[in-house]
Design an enzyme around this catalytic site. Structure first.
Site, PDB file in Angstrom:
ATOM      1  N   ASN A  46       4.089   1.022   2.187  1.00 10.14           N
ATOM      2  CA  ASN A  46       3.775   1.100   0.757  1.00 10.14           C
ATOM      3  C   ASN A  46       4.899   1.818   0.032  1.00 10.14           C
ATOM      4  O   ASN A  46       5.548   2.712   0.569  1.00 10.14           O
ATOM      5  CB  ASN A  46       2.426   1.812   0.527  1.00 10.14           C
ATOM      6  CG  ASN A  46       2.557   3.319   0.486  1.00 10.14           C
ATOM      7  OD1 ASN A  46       2.945   3.894  -0.531  1.00 10.14           O
ATOM      8  ND2 ASN A  46       2.253   3.967   1.613  1.00 10.14           N
TER       9      ASN A  46
ATOM     10  N   ILE B 205       4.218   2.846  -3.542  1.00 10.40           N
ATOM     11  CA  ILE B 205       3.373   2.843  -4.733  1.00 10.40           C
ATOM     12  C   ILE B 205       4.009   3.726  -5.809  1.00 10.40           C
ATOM     13  O   ILE B 205       4.016   3.364  -6.989  1.00 10.40           O
ATOM     14  CB  ILE B 205       1.944   3.363  -4.380  1.00 10.40           C
ATOM     15  CG1 ILE B 205       1.386   2.624  -3.138  1.00 10.40           C
ATOM     16  CG2 ILE B 205       1.010   3.219  -5.567  1.00 10.40           C
ATOM     17  CD1 ILE B 205       1.192   1.159  -3.292  1.00 10.40           C
TER      18      ILE B 205
ATOM     19  N   CYS C 287       5.142  13.170  -0.182  1.00 14.08           N
ATOM     20  CA  CYS C 287       5.200  11.758  -0.590  1.00 14.08           C
ATOM     21  C   CYS C 287       6.602  11.219  -0.346  1.00 14.08           C
ATOM     22  O   CYS C 287       7.573  11.796  -0.819  1.00 14.08           O
ATOM     23  CB  CYS C 287       4.847  11.594  -2.063  1.00 14.08           C
ATOM     24  SG  CYS C 287       5.087   9.880  -2.588  1.00 14.08           S
TER      25      CYS C 287
ATOM     26  N   ILE D 147      -0.698  12.856   9.476  1.00 14.69           N
ATOM     27  CA  ILE D 147       0.619  12.752   8.882  1.00 14.69           C
ATOM     28  C   ILE D 147       0.571  11.943   7.575  1.00 14.69           C
ATOM     29  O   ILE D 147      -0.304  11.082   7.415  1.00 14.69           O
ATOM     30  CB  ILE D 147       1.622  12.060   9.843  1.00 14.69           C
ATOM     31  CG1 ILE D 147       1.144  10.658  10.249  1.00 14.69           C
ATOM     32  CG2 ILE D 147       1.883  12.909  11.059  1.00 14.69           C
ATOM     33  CD1 ILE D 147       2.160   9.860  11.083  1.00 14.69           C
ATOM     34  N   ASN D 148       1.498  12.227   6.653  1.00 13.82           N
ATOM     35  CA  ASN D 148       1.765  11.286   5.584  1.00 13.82           C
ATOM     36  C   ASN D 148       2.536  10.122   6.215  1.00 13.82           C
ATOM     37  O   ASN D 148       2.719  10.074   7.432  1.00 13.82           O
ATOM     38  CB  ASN D 148       2.546  11.973   4.450  1.00 13.82           C
ATOM     39  CG  ASN D 148       2.299  11.302   3.093  1.00 13.82           C
ATOM     40  OD1 ASN D 148       2.212  10.078   3.009  1.00 13.82           O
ATOM     41  ND2 ASN D 148       2.180  12.097   2.050  1.00 13.82           N
TER      42      ASN D 148
ATOM     43  N   THR E  81      -5.289   3.219   6.055  1.00 12.74           N
ATOM     44  CA  THR E  81      -4.941   1.796   6.000  1.00 12.74           C
ATOM     45  C   THR E  81      -6.122   0.895   6.394  1.00 12.74           C
ATOM     46  O   THR E  81      -6.313  -0.180   5.824  1.00 12.74           O
ATOM     47  CB  THR E  81      -3.723   1.543   6.919  1.00 12.74           C
ATOM     48  OG1 THR E  81      -2.717   2.495   6.564  1.00 12.74           O
ATOM     49  CG2 THR E  81      -3.168   0.150   6.754  1.00 12.74           C
TER      50      THR E  81
HETATM   51  O1  RRO Z   1       2.022   6.910  -4.146  1.00  8.60           O
HETATM   52  C1  RRO Z   1       2.691   6.733  -3.099  1.00  8.60           C
HETATM   53  O2  RRO Z   1       3.628   5.919  -3.035  1.00  8.60           O
HETATM   54  C2  RRO Z   1       2.417   7.484  -1.858  1.00  8.60           C
HETATM   55  C3  RRO Z   1       2.081   8.819  -1.804  1.00  8.60           C
HETATM   56 BR1  RRO Z   1       1.790   9.848  -3.327  1.00  8.60          BR
HETATM   57  C4  RRO Z   1       1.970   9.464  -0.550  1.00  8.60           C
HETATM   58  O3  RRO Z   1       1.707  10.675  -0.420  1.00  8.60           O
HETATM   59  N1  RRO Z   1       2.185   8.715   0.561  1.00  8.60           N
HETATM   60  C5  RRO Z   1       2.489   7.412   0.500  1.00  8.60           C
HETATM   61  O4  RRO Z   1       2.677   6.777   1.548  1.00  8.60           O
HETATM   62  N2  RRO Z   1       2.605   6.795  -0.712  1.00  8.60           N
END
Ligand code: RRO
Length: 304
Positions: free
Chosen positions: A83, A85, A144, A204-205, A279
């Site tokens: 992603n 985002i 992020c 984890i992020n 996910t």
């Molecule tokens: O919004 C994002 O793209 C995003 C965030 Br804030 C995050 O903490 N982890 C991620 O994979 N995408």
């Protein structure tokens, strides 16, 4: 077991205390992976009767509104999802006015995820959100992968300790901190967070990732880089959860590719207090409930 919404569920009691918050089972959502407001619009009050998670973590908010990254924002990989985002959100004021009243109606405790690019901005968010009724805890997103913020605080143990020391006195609510997997060793950062006064660590992020489009001769995602999640990252998450849980005394919230009760049991066996589903909820919005049920069966089997 009595759920917070009054319905009675069959099966072993998985209820637990997390940082002083009573939860009916250890399965929550990963921030930004379940839009409870859109789900309420789609499913109506059925969502409240059958809420899939024992606590709800909001999408990360920032002090000011953000549009997020240009499309495309998603790319599917074998057993995973990238992603990019880019944190679209209404900003602090928009969140407090429009989203918080709706999230406070959910039948489970609310954890609000916040992110900023300086200690002062983080302080503004924690003061404004952390003292609101309907908010049970905050998660500090210092990890992020998809925004340009210079130094990522969560890459430095000293910066992380210093951030927690600044924020800790600003609210009575538990402060969770979401760690990045994109460093050699998350343990010193987790220890810095604990030292500074964090109540729990989430990991984890997503793992920094890129999809390349040879026709375009450029990277596929509008934001360039992205973050990889899903079963593809689960063994990496396991390694980091295991080493962090062995090194800190505060609870660990484990996430990264959990899609079955067996996956959740493995993370709990490795030292996690809670697990978060991310996910998998895109594929199946009811995944949280299914995984909690499967986890109950798995733990009953293990304890014989
Ligand atoms: O919004 C994002 O793209 C995003 C965030 Br804030 C995050 O903490 N982890 C991620 O994979 N995408």
């Amino acid at each position: 077991m009595e759920a917070t919404n009054g319905t009675v569920q069959a099966g072993p009691d998985l209820s637990l205390d997390f940082c002083g918050i009573e939860l009916r089972h250890p399965v929550i959502n990963g921030s930004g992976t379940f839009d409870a407001i859109a789900a309420r619009r789609a499913f109506g009050d059925q969502l409240l009767d059958e809420f899939p998670f024992s606590a709800f973590v909001s999408k990360t908010i920032t002090p000011e509104p953000r549009d997020g990254n240009p499309p495309p924002r998603l790319w599917e990989t074998p057993s995973g999802l990238i992603n990019s985002i880019g944190l679209p959100n209404k900003g602090l004021d928009g969140f407090l006015a429009a989203d918080l009243p709706q999230l406070a109606e959910l039948p489970v405790p609310l954890i609000v995820s916040v992110m900023a690019t300086s200690q002062d901005e983080f302080a503004r968010l924690v003061e404004a959100v952390g003292n609101r009724e309907g908010v049970d805890a905050l998660e500090l997103n210092v990890s992020c992968p998809n925004v340009e913020s210079g130094l990522i605080v969560g890459e430095s143990p000293d910066e992380t300790r210093s951030l927690l020391r600044r924020l800790r006195p600003l609210t009575q609510k538990p402060l969770l901190i979401k760690l990045t997997p994109n460093i050699a060793d998350p343990v010193p950062v987790a220890q810095g967070a604990e030292d500074g006064g964090a109540d729990a660590v989430s990991l984890i992020n997503t793992l920094r990732a890129v999809a390349f489009d040879p026709d375009k001769g450029d990277r596929w995602l509008g934001g360039g880089t992205g973050g990889l999640s899903g079963p593809a990252v689960r063994a990496v998450a396991m390694a980091q959860v295991h080493s962090v849980a062995s090194a800190v005394g505060i609870p660990v919230v484990a996430m990264g590719g959990i899609s079955t009760g067996r996956d959740a049991a493995e993370m709990i066996g490795a030292g996690a207090r809670l697990v978060a589903v991310g996910t998998e909820s895109f594929r199946d919005p009811a995944a949280g409930s299914r995984i909690a049920g499967e986890l109950a069966a798995e733990l009953a089997r293990i304890s014989g």
